[in-house]
Design an enzyme around this catalytic site. Structure first.
Site, PDB file in Angstrom:
ATOM      1  N   ASP A 165       0.867  -1.182   0.000  1.00  0.00           N
ATOM      2  CA  ASP A 165       0.000   0.000   0.000  1.00  0.00           C
ATOM      3  C   ASP A 165       0.901   1.228   0.000  1.00  0.00           C
ATOM      4  O   ASP A 165       1.542   1.538   1.003  1.00  0.00           O
ATOM      5  CB  ASP A 165      -0.895   0.008   1.241  1.00  0.00           C
ATOM      6  CG  ASP A 165      -1.969  -1.074   1.217  1.00  0.00           C
ATOM      7  OD1 ASP A 165      -1.700  -2.181   0.688  1.00  0.00           O
ATOM      8  OD2 ASP A 165      -3.068  -0.827   1.733  1.00  0.00           O
ATOM      9  N   LYS A 228      -6.946   3.401  -3.549  1.00  0.00           N
ATOM     10  CA  LYS A 228      -7.335   3.424  -2.138  1.00  0.00           C
ATOM     11  C   LYS A 228      -7.559   4.860  -1.696  1.00  0.00           C
ATOM     12  O   LYS A 228      -6.768   5.750  -2.036  1.00  0.00           O
ATOM     13  CB  LYS A 228      -6.236   2.749  -1.312  1.00  0.00           C
ATOM     14  CG  LYS A 228      -6.445   2.748   0.192  1.00  0.00           C
ATOM     15  CD  LYS A 228      -5.304   1.980   0.878  1.00  0.00           C
ATOM     16  CE  LYS A 228      -5.352   2.125   2.393  1.00  0.00           C
ATOM     17  NZ  LYS A 228      -4.231   1.408   3.053  1.00  0.00           N
ATOM     18  N   LYS A 264     -10.272   0.321  -2.503  1.00  0.00           N
ATOM     19  CA  LYS A 264     -10.171   0.118  -1.058  1.00  0.00           C
ATOM     20  C   LYS A 264     -10.474   1.426  -0.331  1.00  0.00           C
ATOM     21  O   LYS A 264      -9.619   2.307  -0.250  1.00  0.00           O
ATOM     22  CB  LYS A 264      -8.780  -0.383  -0.676  1.00  0.00           C
ATOM     23  CG  LYS A 264      -8.595  -0.593   0.837  1.00  0.00           C
ATOM     24  CD  LYS A 264      -7.198  -1.113   1.162  1.00  0.00           C
ATOM     25  CE  LYS A 264      -6.942  -1.168   2.665  1.00  0.00           C
ATOM     26  NZ  LYS A 264      -5.583  -1.668   3.001  1.00  0.00           N
TER      27      LYS A 264
END
Length: 328
Positions: A165, A228, A264
């Site tokens: 991430d 995300k 996400k």
């Protein structure tokens, strides 16, 4: 600024507004022209649609399915300076068996930790099927040189992380240096190897919905496997509206390229009711293909506990006592 090869995901045959996507990243000016040529976001309409979808009610049987699906989509997360190997191992155990009294409860999708804790998580989750995600690139601020960011990624991948991430350089993005952000994502993607890459925009710092749409397309053009919303470390994190906007982006990207990208939302999603609202957004916007933890995740820690409490309520007709779930 040197020209940069397009992401291998793209082909010159795919177009946006008459411009081949593969040409959109040929130069800084081309990328700026492409991103600013995206349709403007109707903020009122976006928020109204998100609010409307959030009022949808679902039947009890569907709610039970949604709760289990949401559990299976959680990236169970600990990203604190006080993290210890013991805490990470305990979180890993919870990810594998969220409810020790009910082995039918699904396991979570992943455990998300800092790079120095990735090896501990990998060892604790070996053979479980639960992924190890690691934040990197000088999370959460992203204020470091590219060499430092790439070293961060290499450390996590070497420790066995299945997913990375990364945070984008919001300063570069907000000052219009889109190609710099694009090239950093490309470089991080190259270091990931087989690990999937989630690109974090920190939507609360991007200020406008137009910027969120631009960041979404920028991340996808650069080869992100997921886009995300947030780090969970700022005041405004995932919201129904910004997640809806990103779901529209991945839907449109697949329609043009055939490439599916995950989404996400992270930060601020704490209750089963919240999770169900987000699943409705997924189903009604991107479609059923995204209702799977390979394509949709929740970045959360406290959400799991509420889902477990609601799951037991559906099963037994009553809520458990306060010691039913662990306090992370």
């Amino acid at each position: 600024m040197p020209t940069t090869a397009p992401s291998p995901k793209l082909s010159a045959s795919f177009e946006q507004g008459g411009t081949p996507l593969a040409d959109a990243t040929a130069s800084d000016s081309a990328l700026r022209r492409f991103l600013h040529g995206l349709p403007g976001v109707d903020a009122v309409g976006l928020e109204a649609r998100a609010a409307s979808l959030g009022t949808r009610s679902i039947k009890t049987t569907a709610k039970a399915y949604a709760i289990d699906l949401a559990i299976s989509m959680i990236d169970l997360t600990t990203l604190e300076g006080a993290d210890t190997p013991g805490k990470v191992r305990a979180l890993a155990a919870k990810a594998v068996h969220p409810d020790p009294t009910d082995r039918t409860a699904p396991r979570t999708a992943a455990v998300c930790v800092y790079p120095d804790m990735a090896a501990t998580a990998v060892a604790a989750l070996a053979g479980s099927g639960v992924k190890v995600a690691s934040v990197a690139t000088a999370f959460p601020a992203g204020r470091a040189s590219l060499d430092v960011k790439l070293a961060d990624v290499r450390d996590a991948v070497a420790a066995g992380a299945d997913e990375i991430d990364m945070v984008i350089d919001r300063g570069a993005f907000l000052s219009g240096r889109y190609l710099k952000v694009y090239e950093e994502i490309l470089a991080v993607k190259a270091e990931c190897g087989s690990a999937r890459l989630k690109v974090i925009f920190e939507t609360g710092e991007l200020s406008t919905y137009d910027n969120i749409r631009r960041a979404s397309w920028l991340g996808m053009l650069a080869g992100a496997d997921f886009i995300k919303t947030s780090t969970g470390k700022v005041g405004v994190n995932a919201t129904p509206a910004n997640t809806l906007l990103m779901l529209e982006a991945v839907r449109d990207f697949r329609a043009q390229t055939g490439v599916q990208i995950g989404v996400k939302p992270a930060g601020g999603i704490r209750t089963s009711k919240d999770a169900v609202k987000f699943l409705v957004l997924v189903n009604e916007t991107a479609g059923e293909d995204w209702l799977d933890n390979h394509w949709f995740r929740f970045g959360a820690s406290s959400l799991l506990n509420d889902l477990l409490m609601q799951r037991q309520k559906l099963s037994t007709g009553r809520y458990s006592g306060p010691d039913y779930v662990t306090v992370d």
